[in-house]
Design a protein around this motif. Structure first.
Motif, mmCIF file in Angstrom:
data_model
loop_
_atom_site.group_PDB
_atom_site.id
_atom_site.type_symbol
_atom_site.label_atom_id
_atom_site.label_comp_id
_atom_site.label_asym_id
_atom_site.label_seq_id
_atom_site.Cartn_x
_atom_site.Cartn_y
_atom_site.Cartn_z
ATOM 1 N N SER A 1 64.753 -16.687 -14.995
ATOM 2 C CA SER A 1 65.710 -16.530 -16.091
ATOM 3 C C SER A 1 67.142 -16.809 -15.659
ATOM 4 O O SER A 1 68.073 -16.610 -16.417
ATOM 5 N N THR A 2 67.332 -17.336 -14.448
ATOM 6 C CA THR A 2 68.664 -17.626 -13.937
ATOM 7 C C THR A 2 69.414 -18.592 -14.831
ATOM 8 O O THR A 2 70.603 -18.451 -15.022
ATOM 9 N N GLY A 3 68.698 -19.582 -15.421
ATOM 10 C CA GLY A 3 69.297 -20.652 -16.226
ATOM 11 C C GLY A 3 70.207 -20.211 -17.331
ATOM 12 O O GLY A 3 71.286 -20.693 -17.437
ATOM 13 N N PRO A 4 69.869 -19.342 -18.239
ATOM 14 C CA PRO A 4 68.515 -18.860 -18.464
ATOM 15 C C PRO A 4 67.674 -19.934 -19.138
ATOM 16 O O PRO A 4 68.207 -20.782 -19.840
ATOM 17 N N HIS A 5 66.389 -19.918 -18.885
ATOM 18 C CA HIS A 5 65.509 -20.913 -19.485
ATOM 19 C C HIS A 5 65.066 -20.459 -20.868
ATOM 20 O O HIS A 5 65.265 -19.307 -21.245
ATOM 21 N N SER A 6 64.455 -21.364 -21.619
ATOM 22 C CA SER A 6 63.895 -21.028 -22.923
ATOM 23 C C SER A 6 62.492 -20.482 -22.701
ATOM 24 O O SER A 6 61.734 -21.043 -21.911
ATOM 25 N N SER A 7 62.153 -19.387 -23.362
ATOM 26 C CA SER A 7 60.855 -18.782 -23.101
ATOM 27 C C SER A 7 60.303 -18.105 -24.339
ATOM 28 O O SER A 7 61.047 -17.654 -25.209
ATOM 29 N N THR A 8 58.967 -18.018 -24.361
ATOM 30 C CA THR A 8 58.263 -17.251 -25.374
ATOM 31 C C THR A 8 57.335 -16.285 -24.643
ATOM 32 O O THR A 8 56.597 -16.697 -23.754
ATOM 33 N N LEU A 9 57.390 -15.004 -25.001
ATOM 34 C CA LEU A 9 56.542 -13.961 -24.433
ATOM 35 C C LEU A 9 55.525 -13.571 -25.499
ATOM 36 O O LEU A 9 55.900 -13.188 -26.605
ATOM 37 N N LEU A 10 54.237 -13.685 -25.149
ATOM 38 C CA LEU A 10 53.180 -13.466 -26.134
ATOM 39 C C LEU A 10 52.179 -12.430 -25.659
ATOM 40 O O LEU A 10 51.715 -12.487 -24.517
ATOM 41 N N GLY A 11 51.813 -11.503 -26.540
ATOM 42 C CA GLY A 11 50.677 -10.626 -26.301
ATOM 43 C C GLY A 11 49.453 -11.306 -26.891
ATOM 44 O O GLY A 11 49.476 -11.723 -28.047
ATOM 45 N N VAL A 12 48.397 -11.458 -26.079
ATOM 46 C CA VAL A 12 47.198 -12.173 -26.518
ATOM 47 C C VAL A 12 45.952 -11.313 -26.310
ATOM 48 O O VAL A 12 45.990 -10.312 -25.585
ATOM 49 N N ALA A 13 44.840 -11.713 -26.929
ATOM 50 C CA ALA A 13 43.590 -10.953 -26.843
ATOM 51 C C ALA A 13 42.874 -11.148 -25.517
ATOM 52 O O ALA A 13 42.303 -10.204 -24.970
ATOM 53 N N CYS A 14 42.876 -12.375 -24.995
ATOM 54 C CA CYS A 14 42.220 -12.618 -23.700
ATOM 55 C C CYS A 14 42.714 -13.928 -23.116
ATOM 56 O O CYS A 14 43.323 -14.739 -23.811
ATOM 57 N N LEU A 15 42.454 -14.108 -21.814
ATOM 58 C CA LEU A 15 42.787 -15.344 -21.111
ATOM 59 C C LEU A 15 41.518 -15.862 -20.430
ATOM 60 O O LEU A 15 40.472 -15.216 -20.481
ATOM 61 N N GLY A 16 41.605 -16.997 -19.768
ATOM 62 C CA GLY A 16 40.439 -17.728 -19.303
ATOM 63 C C GLY A 16 39.565 -17.119 -18.229
ATOM 64 O O GLY A 16 38.363 -17.350 -18.211
ATOM 65 N N TYR A 17 40.139 -16.358 -17.300
ATOM 66 C CA TYR A 17 39.350 -15.795 -16.202
ATOM 67 C C TYR A 17 39.035 -14.332 -16.472
ATOM 68 O O TYR A 17 39.874 -13.596 -16.997
ATOM 69 N N THR A 18 37.866 -13.899 -16.076
ATOM 70 C CA THR A 18 37.483 -12.491 -16.232
ATOM 71 C C THR A 18 38.502 -11.601 -15.524
ATOM 72 O O THR A 18 38.801 -11.821 -14.355
ATOM 73 N N GLY A 19 39.063 -10.645 -16.250
ATOM 74 C CA GLY A 19 40.041 -9.718 -15.676
ATOM 75 C C GLY A 19 41.467 -10.228 -15.661
ATOM 76 O O GLY A 19 42.387 -9.497 -15.305
#
Length: 139
Positions: A102-120
Motif C-alpha cells: 500500500s506504499t503507492g498506495p495501489h488500487s485494491s479490492t478486498l473481498l470476503g468469499v465463500a471458498c478458494l481453490g485449495y483445501t483449507g
C-alpha cells in the motif's frame, strides 16, 4: 511512470488509491493469484488467515521478482479472504498494508468469499504490476 489518483469528490480511501494510471509503452505483469502454499505445495497457516496472508505476500514477492518487479510497482490487487467477518478481512488487510503493497498506495479490492481453490485456503491475492526498465536501459 505510475500516477496514483484519489478522486476528491469520492470518500477518501485510507490506504489505497481509486485508480492507477500507467503511461502507454510501459511493460506490465498480470500475476496469477498468489496462494498460501510453500515450495513443496503444502498449505501454510492452516486455519490462520493472518499467517496465510503473510505466506501469500512472500509468494507474491517471488512472482514479482521473477518478472523483474517488486511490491512498490504493484498498481492493482484483488485480495480474497474466506470470511464474512469484517475483523478477519481487516486482519488480512493489515498484513497487506505492512508488506509495503500500500506504499503507492495501489488500487485494491478486498473481498470476503465463500471458498478458494485449495483445501483449507483462506487467502489469495492477484496483482498487476509495472515492470520497470533496468537501470541504464534505453540509453
Amino acid at each position: 511512470m505510475i500516477q496514483r489518483v484519489t478522486v476528491p469528490s469520492l470518500f477518501s480511501p485510507p490506504t489505497y488509491s481509486h485508480a492507477s494510471v500507467v503511461e502507454a509503452g510501459t511493460k506490465l505483469a498480470f500475476l496469477a493469484g498468489a496462494v498460501p502454499l510453500d515450495a513443496e505445495g503444502k498449505l501454510v497457516g492452516e486455519g490462520d488467515p493472518v499467517r496465510q496472508a503473510e505466506q501469500v505476500i512472500a509468494n507474491l514477492r517471488a512472482q514479482l521478482r521473477a518478472v523483474g518487479s517488486d511490491l512498490a510497482h504493484v498498481v492493482s490487487t484483488e485480495v480474497y479472504v474466506v470470511s464474512g467477518e469484517s475483523a478477519v478481512l481487516s486482519a488480512v488487510w493489515n498484513v497487506v498494508e505492512a508488506s509495503g503493497l500500500s506504499t503507492g498506495p495501489h488500487s485494491s479490492t478486498l473481498l470476503g468469499v465463500a471458498c478458494l481453490g485449495y483445501t483449507g485456503q483462506l487467502v489469495e491475492i492477484t496483482a498487476t504490476a509495472v515492470v520497470p526498465e533496468p537501470e541504464g536501459a534505453g540509453a
